[in-house]
Design a protein around this motif. Structure first.
Motif, PDB file in Angstrom:
ATOM      1  N   TYR A  48       0.803  -1.214   0.000  1.00 36.80           N
ATOM      2  CA  TYR A  48       0.000   0.000   0.000  1.00 36.80           C
ATOM      3  C   TYR A  48       0.839   1.270   0.000  1.00 36.80           C
ATOM      4  O   TYR A  48       0.398   2.304  -0.487  1.00 36.80           O
ATOM      5  N   SER A  49       2.048   1.213   0.512  1.00 39.87           N
ATOM      6  CA  SER A  49       2.905   2.398   0.424  1.00 39.87           C
ATOM      7  C   SER A  49       3.385   2.606  -1.007  1.00 39.87           C
ATOM      8  O   SER A  49       3.593   3.738  -1.436  1.00 39.87           O
ATOM      9  N   VAL A  50       3.515   1.517  -1.771  1.00 37.98           N
ATOM     10  CA  VAL A  50       3.858   1.629  -3.188  1.00 37.98           C
ATOM     11  C   VAL A  50       2.658   2.190  -3.945  1.00 37.98           C
ATOM     12  O   VAL A  50       2.797   3.026  -4.829  1.00 37.98           O
ATOM     13  N   MET A  51       1.478   1.735  -3.593  1.00 37.55           N
ATOM     14  CA  MET A  51       0.258   2.170  -4.257  1.00 37.55           C
ATOM     15  C   MET A  51      -0.025   3.645  -3.970  1.00 37.55           C
ATOM     16  O   MET A  51      -0.676   4.311  -4.750  1.00 37.55           O
ATOM     17  N   GLY A  52       0.452   4.148  -2.851  1.00 37.75           N
ATOM     18  CA  GLY A  52       0.262   5.562  -2.571  1.00 37.75           C
ATOM     19  C   GLY A  52      -0.299   5.865  -1.204  1.00 37.75           C
ATOM     20  O   GLY A  52      -0.261   6.995  -0.754  1.00 37.75           O
ATOM     21  N   LEU A  53      -0.834   4.874  -0.513  1.00 46.50           N
ATOM     22  CA  LEU A  53      -1.381   5.112   0.815  1.00 46.50           C
ATOM     23  C   LEU A  53      -1.044   3.910   1.689  1.00 46.50           C
ATOM     24  O   LEU A  53      -1.573   2.819   1.479  1.00 46.50           O
ATOM     25  N   PRO A  54      -0.173   4.091   2.677  1.00 53.23           N
ATOM     26  CA  PRO A  54       0.172   2.977   3.570  1.00 53.23           C
ATOM     27  C   PRO A  54      -0.980   2.704   4.541  1.00 53.23           C
ATOM     28  O   PRO A  54      -1.024   3.215   5.653  1.00 53.23           O
ATOM     29  N   VAL A  55      -1.936   1.894   4.095  1.00 52.99           N
ATOM     30  CA  VAL A  55      -3.182   1.669   4.821  1.00 52.99           C
ATOM     31  C   VAL A  55      -2.931   1.119   6.227  1.00 52.99           C
ATOM     32  O   VAL A  55      -3.540   1.577   7.196  1.00 52.99           O
ATOM     33  N   ALA A  56      -2.058   0.144   6.357  1.00 51.64           N
ATOM     34  CA  ALA A  56      -1.803  -0.447   7.673  1.00 51.64           C
ATOM     35  C   ALA A  56      -1.228   0.595   8.630  1.00 51.64           C
ATOM     36  O   ALA A  56      -1.650   0.692   9.785  1.00 51.64           O
ATOM     37  N   GLY A  57      -0.288   1.382   8.157  1.00 55.70           N
ATOM     38  CA  GLY A  57       0.287   2.435   8.996  1.00 55.70           C
ATOM     39  C   GLY A  57      -0.735   3.493   9.359  1.00 55.70           C
ATOM     40  O   GLY A  57      -0.767   3.996  10.499  1.00 55.70           O
ATOM     41  N   LEU A  58      -1.579   3.845   8.416  1.00 56.75           N
ATOM     42  CA  LEU A  58      -2.637   4.820   8.676  1.00 56.75           C
ATOM     43  C   LEU A  58      -3.604   4.302   9.728  1.00 56.75           C
ATOM     44  O   LEU A  58      -4.022   5.033  10.629  1.00 56.75           O
ATOM     45  N   HIS A  59      -3.929   3.022   9.640  1.00 55.63           N
ATOM     46  CA  HIS A  59      -4.843   2.426  10.616  1.00 55.63           C
ATOM     47  C   HIS A  59      -4.261   2.507  12.033  1.00 55.63           C
ATOM     48  O   HIS A  59      -4.965   2.843  12.985  1.00 55.63           O
ATOM     49  N   VAL A  60      -2.975   2.210  12.176  1.00 49.62           N
ATOM     50  CA  VAL A  60      -2.320   2.298  13.488  1.00 49.62           C
ATOM     51  C   VAL A  60      -2.396   3.730  14.018  1.00 49.62           C
ATOM     52  O   VAL A  60      -2.755   3.957  15.180  1.00 49.62           O
ATOM     53  N   LEU A  61      -2.089   4.694  13.169  1.00 51.50           N
ATOM     54  CA  LEU A  61      -2.140   6.094  13.596  1.00 51.50           C
ATOM     55  C   LEU A  61      -3.551   6.507  13.987  1.00 51.50           C
ATOM     56  O   LEU A  61      -3.751   7.212  14.989  1.00 51.50           O
ATOM     57  N   LEU A  62      -4.549   6.070  13.245  1.00 55.39           N
ATOM     58  CA  LEU A  62      -5.935   6.407  13.584  1.00 55.39           C
ATOM     59  C   LEU A  62      -6.361   5.772  14.896  1.00 55.39           C
ATOM     60  O   LEU A  62      -7.053   6.397  15.702  1.00 55.39           O
ATOM     61  N   ARG A  63      -5.937   4.530  15.113  1.00 51.82           N
ATOM     62  CA  ARG A  63      -6.270   3.869  16.392  1.00 51.82           C
ATOM     63  C   ARG A  63      -5.626   4.605  17.565  1.00 51.82           C
ATOM     64  O   ARG A  63      -6.242   4.757  18.617  1.00 51.82           O
ATOM     65  N   GLU A  64      -4.381   5.066  17.382  1.00 49.66           N
ATOM     66  CA  GLU A  64      -3.717   5.821  18.444  1.00 49.66           C
ATOM     67  C   GLU A  64      -4.446   7.135  18.704  1.00 49.66           C
ATOM     68  O   GLU A  64      -4.619   7.537  19.852  1.00 49.66           O
ATOM     69  N   LEU A  65      -4.876   7.786  17.644  1.00 50.34           N
ATOM     70  CA  LEU A  65      -5.634   9.016  17.797  1.00 50.34           C
ATOM     71  C   LEU A  65      -6.938   8.756  18.523  1.00 50.34           C
ATOM     72  O   LEU A  65      -7.309   9.510  19.424  1.00 50.34           O
ATOM     73  N   CYS A  66      -7.624   7.674  18.158  1.00 46.29           N
ATOM     74  CA  CYS A  66      -8.885   7.333  18.804  1.00 46.29           C
ATOM     75  C   CYS A  66      -8.686   7.031  20.284  1.00 46.29           C
ATOM     76  O   CYS A  66      -9.507   7.397  21.121  1.00 46.29           O
ATOM     77  N   ALA A  67      -7.614   6.345  20.609  1.00 45.08           N
ATOM     78  CA  ALA A  67      -7.328   5.999  22.008  1.00 45.08           C
ATOM     79  C   ALA A  67      -7.107   7.246  22.847  1.00 45.08           C
ATOM     80  O   ALA A  67      -7.390   7.258  24.035  1.00 45.08           O
ATOM     81  N   GLY A  68      -6.633   8.315  22.219  1.00 45.07           N
ATOM     82  CA  GLY A  68      -6.406   9.578  22.917  1.00 45.07           C
ATOM     83  C   GLY A  68      -7.655  10.446  22.991  1.00 45.07           C
ATOM     84  O   GLY A  68      -7.613  11.585  23.446  1.00 45.07           O
ATOM     85  N   GLY A  69      -8.799   9.931  22.531  1.00 43.84           N
ATOM     86  CA  GLY A  69     -10.036  10.683  22.578  1.00 43.84           C
ATOM     87  C   GLY A  69     -10.217  11.663  21.438  1.00 43.84           C
ATOM     88  O   GLY A  69     -11.112  12.497  21.475  1.00 43.84           O
ATOM     89  N   GLY A  70      -9.389  11.549  20.398  1.00 44.01           N
ATOM     90  CA  GLY A  70      -9.453  12.504  19.307  1.00 44.01           C
ATOM     91  C   GLY A  70     -10.442  12.166  18.220  1.00 44.01           C
ATOM     92  O   GLY A  70     -10.712  12.973  17.345  1.00 44.01           O
TER      93      GLY A  70
END
Length: 75
Positions: A48-70
């Protein structure tokens, strides 16, 4: 970090690809999610990073944001 390894291509194969698929709007002049996949021998890393969007990495970042109440926690 992701590495893309291309097949050994003749000048004729490259010319055909460029003439037929007009990859001028693509980073690296190929689209891995389309006909450009025919040029690739293998990938080491995240497709997905070759395709243009590192989906797995984005998911981790979103989960971290969600855990922080964001954001909603159901991602």
């Amino acid at each position: 970090r992701t590495k893309v390894f291309f097949k050994q291509l003749s000048d004729e194969e490259i010319d055909y690809y460029v003439d037929r698929y007009r990859p001028y709007d693509k980073a690296g002049a190929y689209g891995i999610q389309g006909h450009g996949a025919l040029l690739v021998e293998r990938i080491e890393g995240d497709y997905y990073s070759v395709m243009g969007l590192p989906v797995a990495g984005l998911h981790v970042l979103l989960r971290e944001l969600c855990a922080g109440g964001g954001a909603p926690t159901h991602l």
